[in-house]
Scaffold this motif. Structure first.
Motif, PDB file in Angstrom:
ATOM      1  N   THR A 185       1.047  -3.023   8.086  1.00  0.00           N
ATOM      2  CA  THR A 185       2.326  -3.693   8.302  1.00  0.00           C
ATOM      3  C   THR A 185       3.010  -4.020   6.979  1.00  0.00           C
ATOM      4  OG1 THR A 185       1.567  -4.621  10.395  1.00  0.00           O
ATOM      5  CG2 THR A 185       3.456  -5.690   9.373  1.00  0.00           C
ATOM      6  N   ALA A 186       2.243  -4.534   6.010  1.00  0.00           N
ATOM      7  CA  ALA A 186       2.819  -4.867   4.704  1.00  0.00           C
ATOM      8  C   ALA A 186       3.380  -3.626   4.025  1.00  0.00           C
ATOM      9  CB  ALA A 186       1.764  -5.541   3.832  1.00  0.00           C
ATOM     10  N   ALA A 187       2.622  -2.521   4.055  1.00  0.00           N
ATOM     11  CA  ALA A 187       3.087  -1.274   3.435  1.00  0.00           C
ATOM     12  C   ALA A 187       4.300  -0.714   4.172  1.00  0.00           C
ATOM     13  CB  ALA A 187       1.949  -0.251   3.426  1.00  0.00           C
ATOM     14  N   GLU A 188       4.247  -0.776   5.492  1.00  0.00           N
ATOM     15  CA  GLU A 188       5.342  -0.265   6.316  1.00  0.00           C
ATOM     16  C   GLU A 188       6.633  -1.027   6.019  1.00  0.00           C
ATOM     17  OE1 GLU A 188       5.580  -1.180  10.719  1.00  0.00           O
ATOM     18  OE2 GLU A 188       4.710   0.826  10.739  1.00  0.00           O
ATOM     19  N   ARG A 189       6.530  -2.354   5.939  1.00  0.00           N
ATOM     20  CA  ARG A 189       7.719  -3.168   5.624  1.00  0.00           C
ATOM     21  C   ARG A 189       8.267  -2.827   4.244  1.00  0.00           C
ATOM     22  NH1 ARG A 189       5.501  -8.921   7.794  1.00  0.00           N
ATOM     23  NH2 ARG A 189       5.984  -8.585   9.984  1.00  0.00           N
ATOM     24  N   TYR A 190       7.374  -2.676   3.297  1.00  0.00           N
ATOM     25  CA  TYR A 190       7.805  -2.388   1.927  1.00  0.00           C
ATOM     26  C   TYR A 190       8.512  -1.033   1.852  1.00  0.00           C
ATOM     27  CZ  TYR A 190       7.655  -1.593  -3.089  1.00  0.00           C
ATOM     28  OH  TYR A 190       8.002  -1.325  -4.384  1.00  0.00           O
ATOM     29  N   ILE A 191       7.974  -0.043   2.557  1.00  0.00           N
ATOM     30  CA  ILE A 191       8.521   1.307   2.487  1.00  0.00           C
ATOM     31  C   ILE A 191       9.732   1.488   3.400  1.00  0.00           C
ATOM     32  CG2 ILE A 191       8.037   3.745   2.997  1.00  0.00           C
ATOM     33  CD1 ILE A 191       5.079   3.084   2.220  1.00  0.00           C
TER      34      ILE A 191
END
Length: 199
Positions: A185-191
């Motif tokens: 989720t953190a990576a998805e939000r960042y990207i």
């Protein structure tokens, strides 16, 4: 069935914890189209913020009218009031199945850093694996809080730490799931968040 899938994955990957990570990543990849719709809805809501604020101010004492007008504006823009919740709702049955799998004893005998996957930090305070999971979740929560837009409500910041408070009460196997989905989720939000187009 889920038990057999995890065992089959563990045979290929060498461990049940790795199988839990892999199954979680596959689930999140399958849910990516819903997540992208959620980010699109977020961008639409941000673009409509002035119009939605005006509707709130005009109809603050008429909750039914407020809800109707807000929904109408969002639908006209190609979104809806609950579009951002779709990934969480779609993930809920899988989470329930995993939690049942992790608590019915079938994970007994499988370990992470020498600790049985059925153990809970609340019952075993010296559990290194449990503390590592809590630390990882706290790091993810801090990252997520830093990614929030300025002026986000305080309760949203507090909610980011819900899994940290929850983790000591669940089996280590569930903690592995929480860390994996949290990192995704953190990576998805960042990207995805800055690049998801409204059109």
């Amino acid at each position: 069935m889920l038990h057999h899938v995890l065992l089959a994955l563990s045979t290929v990957l060498g461990s049940v914890p790795a199988a839990i990570v892999a199954a979680t990543l596959v689930l999140r990849a399958l849910l990516l189209p819903l997540s992208l719709r959620g980010y699109r809805a977020e961008r639409i809501r941000a673009g409509l913020a002035p119009q939605l604020a005006e509707i709130r101010a005009r109809h603050q004492h008429e909750p039914v009218v407020l809800a109707e007008k807000t929904t109408a504006v969002l639908r006209q823009a190609g979104s809806g009031p609950f579009a951002g919740l779709l990934p969480a709702l779609a993930q809920a049955p899988f989470v329930w199945l995993l939690y049942r799998e992790f608590t019915n004893g079938t994970m007994h005998g499988h370990t992470l850093l020498g600790a049985d996957l059925t153990q809970r930090l609340i019952g075993h305070p010296a559990l290194l694996a449990g503390w590592l999971i809590v630390a990882a979740l706290a790091g993810i929560a801090l990252w997520n809080v830093r990614q929030l837009p300025a002026g986000s409500p305080g309760f949203v910041r507090v909610l980011s730490f819900a899994t940290v408070a929850f983790a000591p009460f669940v089996p280590l196997a569930a903690g592995i799931y929480l860390v994996t989905t949290g990192v995704w989720t953190a990576a998805e939000r960042y990207i995805c968040r800055p690049r998801t187009l409204v059109s």
